[in-house]
Design an enzyme around this catalytic site. Structure first.
Site, PDB file in Angstrom:
ATOM      1  N   ASP A  45       1.813  -2.147   7.738  1.00 26.51           N
ATOM      2  CA  ASP A  45       0.391  -2.111   7.366  1.00 26.51           C
ATOM      3  C   ASP A  45      -0.822  -2.808   7.507  1.00 26.51           C
ATOM      4  O   ASP A  45      -1.335  -3.474   6.514  1.00 26.51           O
ATOM      5  CB  ASP A  45       0.524  -1.877   5.689  1.00 26.51           C
ATOM      6  CG  ASP A  45       1.564  -0.902   5.383  1.00 26.51           C
ATOM      7  OD1 ASP A  45       1.798   0.285   6.050  1.00 26.51           O
ATOM      8  OD2 ASP A  45       2.529  -1.395   4.579  1.00 26.51           O
ATOM      9  N   GLU A 210      -2.707   9.240   3.579  1.00 23.79           N
ATOM     10  CA  GLU A 210      -2.604   7.990   3.041  1.00 23.79           C
ATOM     11  C   GLU A 210      -3.233   6.942   3.811  1.00 23.79           C
ATOM     12  O   GLU A 210      -3.825   7.192   4.854  1.00 23.79           O
ATOM     13  CB  GLU A 210      -1.084   7.267   2.546  1.00 23.79           C
ATOM     14  CG  GLU A 210      -0.323   7.228   3.757  1.00 23.79           C
ATOM     15  CD  GLU A 210       1.226   7.014   3.351  1.00 23.79           C
ATOM     16  OE1 GLU A 210       1.592   7.319   2.202  1.00 23.79           O
ATOM     17  OE2 GLU A 210       2.094   7.012   4.490  1.00 23.79           O
TER      18      GLU A 210
END
Ligand code: 6LW
Length: 554
Positions: A45, A210
């Site tokens: 991430d 997302e």
């Protein structure tokens, strides 16, 4: 006069010309090509920002402490860890730190992330309330290592991001209606929501929209997101609007701009590319950071999701194009910013000469400090009664660090590696142990341990935990007080061995990597190489580790 001036200039021109001749070829060599992943091992991430000619990057850390590794770079391809954003227990409540975003605005750095309190699907957490949900920490001095206490936010969802414009701050996350991307203006220093919450976009139809980020370029607001989930269908898509609150009905006809889902990505050793962020460099070039994983054994990956970088350009229709074709490679043969590499980490961590552990070492949740002591004897770990079966670091479900094992670990960053430690076990009773583990989660870990036996002697033991299966592979009594324990990895196998003279290692056994892979066990982390101590209730056992060697190849 004129002639004089030219004459005096000639030597200078010569020097400038010489410098150019020197710098052009060297510069050209230095600015071509790099290797992916730029940050190997479990560093998922990624989010990136620029401040002047410095680039900063953060990663998720889940239930590990300290949380949110922080990296610095001058060239987008060489990254040096300069800290961990969440480095005080007060900043890291029990739970799990999901995807962070880092942004720089007007002298201040902000990091926004989600503390997930329980699993049950993406975005399913007990929130928003104090201790759970989204929060921001900020600092005016990124090199101080000192970020603020959490500022808790009202807007839910995971993968929050920030966008600053004209002194105002906007937050996006996946907390919109029906799982869409939500936008609200917020006060980043108080957490207050200053506007209605708008749902902007649901993506192009992939599951799990997302990882949103908002950017502005040439009069357009661009909303870039991930879709498809973090596995093989992962992709990056983008839409734009002339107004920040949308509608984002101009959807890039060339979506996805990054994915390895299709046939052209099928045989690529890099899979599941997604969760990206972009930044404009000092020279006007654009770069994307993203996560992906590398196949180890068949369709299994063990190193977690890693950080990759790709060049990006804007096409004539003002849509971004990633590395020409939306694919990234291990060898990136592209021009880069002038490269500024960092010194390689030394193989040996000599605990005897350390006053504190390096930034790469991680506990599960903030540690019980008394259980970890560094002295000129080495790293002393006091046995806890919690075992390695106690906690899953993707989301630790415990509420007290006293329930966590005594365990400190660093990431396995290479598929081919060798890790060795030296340990002695003191003050032990039957069953107490210290050891070295390849640890993916409470449900999957292999240890080579030194265990006190019922007859009072010590034995080196090789043991495997795979789900409900706990297997002791080998028990070898040893008389030496101090032993060396070793694990060697290949993409498919871990091989465990021990020595008592520091040199002649005896193989204990080998085990498949795939049984502790992310595909087998689920979760969001990668294999950690851990040192631990555990004992029965009331145990006073402690392990003294003198060093830890880590040598990685590819
Ligand atoms: C993260 C989500 C994702 O919140 O995985 O790959 C989740 N992307 O954006 C955990 O890392």
């Amino acid at each position: 006069m004129k002639l004089m001036k030219i004459k005096t200039l000639i030597p200078w021109l010569g020097i400038v010309a010489a410098c150019l001749m020197l710098t052009i070829p060297v510069g050209a060599q230095q600015t071509q090509g790099y290797k992916n992943p730029v940050i190997p091992g479990f560093y998922p991430d990624p989010s990136v920002c620029r401040a002047g000619d410095d680039y900063y990057l953060v990663n998720s850390s889940f239930s590990f402490f300290p949380g949110v590794p922080l990296w610095h770079s001058k060239d987008m391809v060489h990254w040096e860890q300069i800290g961990n954003v969440l480095n005080r227990p007060s900043q890291l409540p029990f739970g799990s730190i999901f995807a962070p975003t880092i942004r720089y605005d007007n002298g201040t750095f902000y990091m926004i992330t989600t503390n997930v309190m329980m699993m049950g699907g993406r975005g399913n957490f007990e929130g928003p309330k104090e201790g759970s949900g989204n929060f921001i920490v900020y600092t005016d001095d990124i090199n101080s290592g000192n970020w603020s206490e959490p500022v808790w936010l009202e807007l839910g969802g995971i993968d929050p991001s920030l966008y600053f414009e004209d002194g105002r701050c906007y937050m996006v996350s996946n907390g919109g209606v029906d799982g869409g991307i939500a936008l609200a203006e917020i006060n980043p220093k108080t957490g207050e929501t200053l506007s209605d919450v708008k749902t902007l976009w649901h993506g192009t139809g992939g599951r799990s929209p997302e990882g949103p980020h908002l950017y502005k370029k040439d009069g357009y607001y661009y909303l870039m997101i991930s879709e498809g989930g973090t596995e093989f269908a992962h992709m990056i898509t983008i839409a734009r609007s002339k107004r920040m609150e949308g509608p984002y009905d101009e959807v890039n006809p060339a979506n996805p701009i990054l994915t390895h889902l299709f046939r052209n990505g099928m045989s690529n050793p890099i899979q599941a590319t997604g969760h990206a962020d972009i930044v404009e460099a000092t020279d006007g070039s654009w770069w994307m950071v993203c996560l992906a994983h590398r196949w180890a054994s068949g369709n299994h990956h063990i190193l977690g999701r890693e950080t990759f970088v790709a060049p990006m350009r804007w096409d004539t229709n003002a849509w971004p194009v990633v590395n020409g074709n939306g694919l990234i490679y291990l060898d990136m043969d592209v021009p880069t910013l002038p490269q500024v590499p960092y010194a390689k980490a030394p193989v040996r961590t000599d605990f005897k000469s350390l006053r504190q552990l390096g930034l790469e070492w991680e506990y599960i949740l903030p540690p019980v400090e008394a259980n970890y002591q560094l002295s000129n004897q080495g790293l002393k770990l006091k046995a806890a009664k919690a075992t390695l079966d106690a906690v899953n670091p993707t989301v630790a479900s415990i509420r007290s660090n006293a329930d966590a094992p005594t365990f400190v670990s660093r990431r396995q960053q290479h598929m081919n590696f060798k890790a060795t430690t030296e340990v002695s076990l003191n003050g032990s009773r039957t069953g107490d142990e210290v050891g070295l583990t390849t640890f993916m989660s409470s449900e999957g870990h292999y240890e080579v341990a030194l265990i006190r036996q019922a007859d009072g002697k010590q034995a080196v033991t090789l043991r495997y935990r795979i789900g409900k299966l706990a297997h002791i592979e080998k028990v070898v009594p040893v008389t030496a007080k101090t032993v060396q324990l070793r694990v060697e990895g290949t993409p498919s196998t871990y091989t465990f061995s021990y020595a008592t003279d520091g040199r002649n290692f005896t193989k204990l056994g080998e085990m498949d990597t795939k049984f502790i892979s992310s595909e087998t066990l689920g979760g969001f982390i990668g294999v950690m190489l851990g040192l631990y101590a555990q004992g029965n209730e009331g145990s006073r056992a402690e392990g003294t580790f003198s060093y830890f060697d880590y040598e990685g190849a590819e």
